[in-house]
Scaffold this motif. Sequence first.
Motif, PDB file in Angstrom:
ATOM      1  N   VAL A 160       0.841  -1.205   0.000  1.00 46.46           N
ATOM      2  CA  VAL A 160       0.000   0.000   0.000  1.00 46.46           C
ATOM      3  C   VAL A 160       0.870   1.247   0.000  1.00 46.46           C
ATOM      4  N   ASP A 161       0.236   2.374  -0.340  1.00 44.10           N
ATOM      5  CA  ASP A 161       0.864   3.689  -0.182  1.00 44.10           C
ATOM      6  C   ASP A 161       0.541   4.167   1.217  1.00 44.10           C
ATOM      7  N   LEU A 162       1.570   4.466   1.993  1.00 45.76           N
ATOM      8  CA  LEU A 162       1.294   4.954   3.341  1.00 45.76           C
ATOM      9  C   LEU A 162       2.185   6.130   3.680  1.00 45.76           C
ATOM     10  N   VAL A 163       1.678   6.939   4.586  1.00 43.34           N
ATOM     11  CA  VAL A 163       2.428   8.082   5.102  1.00 43.34           C
ATOM     12  C   VAL A 163       3.452   7.523   6.075  1.00 43.34           C
ATOM     13  N   GLU A 164       4.691   7.984   5.960  1.00 36.78           N
ATOM     14  CA  GLU A 164       5.759   7.434   6.766  1.00 36.78           C
ATOM     15  C   GLU A 164       5.575   7.752   8.247  1.00 36.78           C
ATOM     16  N   ILE A 165       5.959   6.815   9.094  1.00 40.15           N
ATOM     17  CA  ILE A 165       5.876   6.986  10.543  1.00 40.15           C
ATOM     18  C   ILE A 165       7.012   7.909  10.983  1.00 40.15           C
ATOM     19  N   LYS A 166       6.664   9.014  11.630  1.00 39.48           N
ATOM     20  CA  LYS A 166       7.657   9.995  12.081  1.00 39.48           C
ATOM     21  C   LYS A 166       7.725  10.092  13.602  1.00 39.48           C
ATOM     22  N   ILE A 167       6.664   9.652  14.289  1.00 45.06           N
ATOM     23  CA  ILE A 167       6.600   9.753  15.744  1.00 45.06           C
ATOM     24  C   ILE A 167       6.608   8.340  16.318  1.00 45.06           C
ATOM     25  N   ASN A 168       7.612   8.043  17.155  1.00 40.97           N
ATOM     26  CA  ASN A 168       7.659   6.695  17.737  1.00 40.97           C
ATOM     27  C   ASN A 168       6.685   6.580  18.911  1.00 40.97           C
TER      28      ASN A 168
ATOM     29  N   ASP B 204      -4.908  20.880   0.015  1.00 36.97           N
ATOM     30  CA  ASP B 204      -4.201  21.543  -1.071  1.00 36.97           C
ATOM     31  C   ASP B 204      -3.339  20.581  -1.872  1.00 36.97           C
ATOM     32  N   GLU B 205      -2.735  19.620  -1.174  1.00 37.96           N
ATOM     33  CA  GLU B 205      -1.872  18.677  -1.867  1.00 37.96           C
ATOM     34  C   GLU B 205      -1.970  17.300  -1.214  1.00 37.96           C
ATOM     35  N   ILE B 206      -1.604  16.305  -1.979  1.00 39.92           N
ATOM     36  CA  ILE B 206      -1.628  14.925  -1.496  1.00 39.92           C
ATOM     37  C   ILE B 206      -0.398  14.708  -0.621  1.00 39.92           C
ATOM     38  N   PRO B 207      -0.544  14.094   0.552  1.00 41.43           N
ATOM     39  CA  PRO B 207       0.614  13.852   1.411  1.00 41.43           C
ATOM     40  C   PRO B 207       1.632  12.938   0.721  1.00 41.43           C
ATOM     41  N   ALA B 208       2.899  13.131   1.058  1.00 34.92           N
ATOM     42  CA  ALA B 208       3.961  12.283   0.511  1.00 34.92           C
ATOM     43  C   ALA B 208       3.812  10.878   1.084  1.00 34.92           C
ATOM     44  N   THR B 209       3.876   9.883   0.211  1.00 33.58           N
ATOM     45  CA  THR B 209       3.698   8.498   0.645  1.00 33.58           C
ATOM     46  C   THR B 209       4.863   7.641   0.165  1.00 33.58           C
ATOM     47  N   VAL B 210       4.978   6.478   0.778  1.00 33.11           N
ATOM     48  CA  VAL B 210       5.945   5.468   0.364  1.00 33.11           C
ATOM     49  C   VAL B 210       5.203   4.153   0.209  1.00 33.11           C
ATOM     50  N   LYS B 211       5.695   3.287  -0.649  1.00 31.60           N
ATOM     51  CA  LYS B 211       5.081   1.962  -0.818  1.00 31.60           C
ATOM     52  C   LYS B 211       5.707   1.014   0.186  1.00 31.60           C
ATOM     53  N   ARG B 212       4.867   0.375   0.977  1.00 32.34           N
ATOM     54  CA  ARG B 212       5.330  -0.577   1.989  1.00 32.34           C
ATOM     55  C   ARG B 212       4.347  -1.725   2.092  1.00 32.34           C
ATOM     56  N   TYR B 213       4.835  -2.831   2.587  1.00 29.92           N
ATOM     57  CA  TYR B 213       3.983  -3.966   2.890  1.00 29.92           C
ATOM     58  C   TYR B 213       3.523  -3.848   4.333  1.00 29.92           C
ATOM     59  N   ILE B 214       2.217  -3.994   4.551  1.00 31.78           N
ATOM     60  CA  ILE B 214       1.673  -4.033   5.911  1.00 31.78           C
ATOM     61  C   ILE B 214       0.729  -5.219   6.007  1.00 31.78           C
ATOM     62  N   ALA B 215       0.553  -5.716   7.212  1.00 30.59           N
ATOM     63  CA  ALA B 215      -0.373  -6.819   7.438  1.00 30.59           C
ATOM     64  C   ALA B 215      -1.798  -6.286   7.391  1.00 30.59           C
ATOM     65  N   SER B 216      -2.695  -7.042   6.804  1.00 33.79           N
ATOM     66  CA  SER B 216      -4.086  -6.588   6.716  1.00 33.79           C
ATOM     67  C   SER B 216      -4.734  -6.524   8.099  1.00 33.79           C
ATOM     68  N   SER B 217      -4.176  -7.230   9.082  1.00 32.98           N
ATOM     69  CA  SER B 217      -4.715  -7.165  10.442  1.00 32.98           C
ATOM     70  C   SER B 217      -4.393  -5.832  11.115  1.00 32.98           C
TER      71      SER B 217
ATOM     72  N   ASP C  62      -9.846  10.999 -10.397  1.00 34.29           N
ATOM     73  CA  ASP C  62      -8.979   9.963  -9.847  1.00 34.29           C
ATOM     74  C   ASP C  62      -9.418   9.632  -8.421  1.00 34.29           C
ATOM     75  N   VAL C  63      -9.392   8.336  -8.080  1.00 33.65           N
ATOM     76  CA  VAL C  63      -9.681   7.881  -6.722  1.00 33.65           C
ATOM     77  C   VAL C  63      -8.621   6.849  -6.352  1.00 33.65           C
ATOM     78  N   PHE C  64      -7.979   7.059  -5.209  1.00 35.00           N
ATOM     79  CA  PHE C  64      -7.030   6.061  -4.724  1.00 35.00           C
ATOM     80  C   PHE C  64      -6.970   6.139  -3.206  1.00 35.00           C
ATOM     81  N   SER C  65      -6.308   5.167  -2.598  1.00 31.00           N
ATOM     82  CA  SER C  65      -6.247   5.085  -1.143  1.00 31.00           C
ATOM     83  C   SER C  65      -4.818   5.282  -0.656  1.00 31.00           C
ATOM     84  N   ILE C  66      -4.704   5.966   0.468  1.00 30.93           N
ATOM     85  CA  ILE C  66      -3.444   6.015   1.204  1.00 30.93           C
ATOM     86  C   ILE C  66      -3.773   5.620   2.641  1.00 30.93           C
TER      87      ILE C  66
END
Length: 155
Positions: free
Chosen positions: A3-11, A81-94, A130-134
């Motif tokens: 999926v396209d996801l916003v990167e984790i910045k806060i631990n 105003d703009e789409i957030p920057a995303t990265v492609k990563r694998y995540i568990a569906s759970s 256009d329609v997509f998910s992040i």
Amino acid sequence: MLVDLVEIKINKNEALKNLFEKIPLLSKVIQFNKRISDISLRYVEYKILRYRVDKVENGFLKSDYRIVALNTYTGNTKLVDEIPATVKRYIASSCVQKPKINDSILKNNIEGEIEKHYRRYKSENMVLSDVFSIYKPYWTCDYNGKNIFLEAYKS
């Protein structure tokens, strides 16, 4: 799933520190023995809808884009105003948070947001292009019997 996801910045520790700063002092005294438990990382799906806006200015057709972000968990819509920057990563569906709201309510929320927008700009023609998910990450925890979502990204 990829999926396209916003990167984790806060631990996790920073998110808990932010939560403790937001709890009023009186609540800390009254709920002295209350602990935060069941901390986990969850992803909330956001539908991004791009609308092409056509308008005529001085006899020329101009095209612009409007972007609507729809939170599928809460049903909130927001013009961004703009789409957030995303990265492609694998995540568990759970790890993906299931929506609380059904599709018909989500559709009504989108239509309401667009109608508000149309009232401001009656001369424009909006077309869904256009329609997509992040996916945005959140730290979830139980505090005093409530499920609390803490942001894991910086806006």
